[in-house]
Design an enzyme around this catalytic site. Structure first.
Site, mmCIF file in Angstrom:
data_model
loop_
_atom_site.group_PDB
_atom_site.id
_atom_site.type_symbol
_atom_site.label_atom_id
_atom_site.label_comp_id
_atom_site.label_asym_id
_atom_site.label_seq_id
_atom_site.Cartn_x
_atom_site.Cartn_y
_atom_site.Cartn_z
ATOM 1 N N ASP A 141 -6.941 -6.110 4.272
ATOM 2 C CA ASP A 141 -6.245 -4.821 4.308
ATOM 3 C C ASP A 141 -6.290 -4.273 5.730
ATOM 4 O O ASP A 141 -7.372 -4.021 6.265
ATOM 5 C CB ASP A 141 -6.963 -3.879 3.329
ATOM 6 C CG ASP A 141 -6.293 -2.530 3.171
ATOM 7 O OD1 ASP A 141 -5.224 -2.310 3.752
ATOM 8 O OD2 ASP A 141 -6.869 -1.694 2.448
ATOM 9 N N SER A 146 0.841 -1.197 0.000
ATOM 10 C CA SER A 146 0.000 0.000 0.000
ATOM 11 C C SER A 146 0.880 1.251 0.000
ATOM 12 O O SER A 146 1.644 1.492 0.945
ATOM 13 C CB SER A 146 -0.895 -0.003 1.242
ATOM 14 O OG SER A 146 -1.389 1.299 1.448
ATOM 15 N N MET A 160 -11.841 -5.448 5.306
ATOM 16 C CA MET A 160 -10.992 -4.538 6.087
ATOM 17 C C MET A 160 -10.722 -5.161 7.455
ATOM 18 O O MET A 160 -11.658 -5.577 8.145
ATOM 19 C CB MET A 160 -11.673 -3.179 6.285
ATOM 20 C CG MET A 160 -11.813 -2.323 5.039
ATOM 21 S SD MET A 160 -10.268 -2.000 4.162
ATOM 22 C CE MET A 160 -9.277 -1.175 5.414
ATOM 23 N N HIS A 191 -8.410 1.335 -4.137
ATOM 24 C CA HIS A 191 -9.339 1.154 -3.024
ATOM 25 C C HIS A 191 -9.959 2.520 -2.739
ATOM 26 O O HIS A 191 -9.311 3.386 -2.155
ATOM 27 C CB HIS A 191 -8.530 0.605 -1.826
ATOM 28 C CG HIS A 191 -9.299 0.488 -0.558
ATOM 29 N ND1 HIS A 191 -8.678 0.289 0.666
ATOM 30 C CD2 HIS A 191 -10.630 0.526 -0.296
ATOM 31 C CE1 HIS A 191 -9.602 0.213 1.606
ATOM 32 N NE2 HIS A 191 -10.783 0.361 1.057
ATOM 33 N N MET A 202 -12.020 4.887 -0.792
ATOM 34 C CA MET A 202 -12.667 5.146 0.502
ATOM 35 C C MET A 202 -13.313 6.515 0.392
ATOM 36 O O MET A 202 -12.877 7.495 1.003
ATOM 37 C CB MET A 202 -11.621 5.098 1.623
ATOM 38 C CG MET A 202 -11.177 3.685 1.928
ATOM 39 S SD MET A 202 -9.631 3.620 2.845
ATOM 40 C CE MET A 202 -8.488 3.656 1.484
ATOM 41 N N ASP A 254 -4.664 3.756 -2.093
ATOM 42 C CA ASP A 254 -5.743 4.144 -1.175
ATOM 43 C C ASP A 254 -6.236 5.550 -1.482
ATOM 44 O O ASP A 254 -5.510 6.521 -1.285
ATOM 45 C CB ASP A 254 -5.237 4.081 0.265
ATOM 46 C CG ASP A 254 -5.049 2.647 0.717
ATOM 47 O OD1 ASP A 254 -6.024 1.886 0.681
ATOM 48 O OD2 ASP A 254 -3.910 2.283 1.080
ATOM 49 N N HIS A 269 -1.245 -1.305 -4.308
ATOM 50 C CA HIS A 269 -2.507 -0.910 -3.672
ATOM 51 C C HIS A 269 -2.524 0.611 -3.487
ATOM 52 O O HIS A 269 -1.611 1.188 -2.887
ATOM 53 C CB HIS A 269 -2.628 -1.628 -2.329
ATOM 54 C CG HIS A 269 -3.941 -1.428 -1.651
ATOM 55 N ND1 HIS A 269 -5.088 -2.106 -2.008
ATOM 56 C CD2 HIS A 269 -4.295 -0.611 -0.618
ATOM 57 C CE1 HIS A 269 -6.091 -1.739 -1.221
ATOM 58 N NE2 HIS A 269 -5.636 -0.818 -0.369
ATOM 59 N N MET A 329 -8.759 8.482 -0.517
ATOM 60 C CA MET A 329 -9.563 8.927 0.630
ATOM 61 C C MET A 329 -10.075 10.343 0.389
ATOM 62 O O MET A 329 -9.343 11.173 -0.171
ATOM 63 C CB MET A 329 -8.715 8.916 1.898
ATOM 64 C CG MET A 329 -8.065 7.571 2.176
ATOM 65 S SD MET A 329 -7.267 7.574 3.779
ATOM 66 C CE MET A 329 -6.384 6.008 3.709
#
Ligand code: DX5
Ligand code: ZN
Length: 230
Positions: free
Chosen positions: A175, A8, A137, A66, A68, A35, A33, A37
């Protein structure tokens, strides 16, 4: 089944993101990965499609995005265009999950659904044949470096068993708080894709860190595949 390791980038040295991507790929990463956000779905902010497009210019392994974020359906095409191979949305953020999964696939990506620690496995039951990956998660999303939440293990087991029983080609990813030690427990429960931030970028040798995660993961997998004594 092979274990895949997805470092990540949240925990990498962001001032050298291109070099960090090359270093983990040289060290054996299977996926990168990413992330995303938004400061609304989770109490933190990262990056959007232009930064993912920049990552894509360096990465040779697939980008596992991913999201979020609230209203992820608004941004699916932008992340697909930026070069995402997989787009995972949160079940909690997607009231029309089935439609969003179709949208992701039509954009040319594989489609994933993420579940927060408190979200029951039933949330994906009726879309299991419309997705490619379930992300369980094992911390509350938003930050790297948190401790693994034990109570998520039976949920991994439930989802992996349902996938097996229904003979689906769905990968189970985990994760949060993944280390060589927790890797063996999540793969024993049925996960095959392991996301790790701190356990890769917090180490001196990324190759050694990835190898340790992989061997922990493979040990757990073997224990799952070996029939237990009656
Ligand atoms: C957390 C992110 C993770 C994070 C994991 O919201 O989804 O991908 O980077 O970090 P570690 O592996 O340090 O728990
Ligand atoms: Zn993540």
């Amino acid at each position: 089944m092979t274990i895949e390791i997805a470092p990540s980038l949240l925990s990498c040295d962001l001032s050298r993101i291109g070099e960090e991507i090359r270093a983990v790929e040289a060290g054996g990463a299977d996926l990168i990965h990413v992330d995303v956000m938004d400061g609304r779905f989770v109490p933190n902010l990262t990056w959007g499609p232009p930064v993912v497009a920049a990552m894509k210019r360096t990465a040779t392994t697939p980008l596992d995005c991913h999201l979020m974020i609230v209203e992820p359906e608004k941004y699916v095409e932008a992340f697909a265009k930026a070069g995402a191979a997989n787009i995972t949305v949160h079940a909690e953020a997607s009231p029309h999950l089935h439609r969003t999964l179709q949208q992701i696939r039509s954009a040319g990506c594989t489609a994933g659904v993420a579940l927060n620690p408190h979200t029951p496995p039933e949330m994906v039951e009726w879309v299991l044949d419309s997705l490619d990956l379930v992300l369980v998660m094992t911390v509350n999303p938003g930050f790297g470096g948190q401790s693994f939440i034990e109570s998520c293990l039976p949920k991994i087991e439930r989802i992996a068993s349902a996938v097996q029983r229904r003979k689906l080609r769905v990968r189970v990813e985990v994760d949060g708080g993944i280390t060589a030690e927790t890797a063996s427990r999540v793969t024993a429960a049925g996960a095959t894709v392991l996301v790790a931030g701190t356990a890769v970028f917090g180490k001196k040798s990324y190759a050694d860190a990835i190898a340790a995660l992989r061997s922990g993961g493979e040990a757990g997998r073997r224990s799952r595949d070996t029939p237990r004594e009656p």
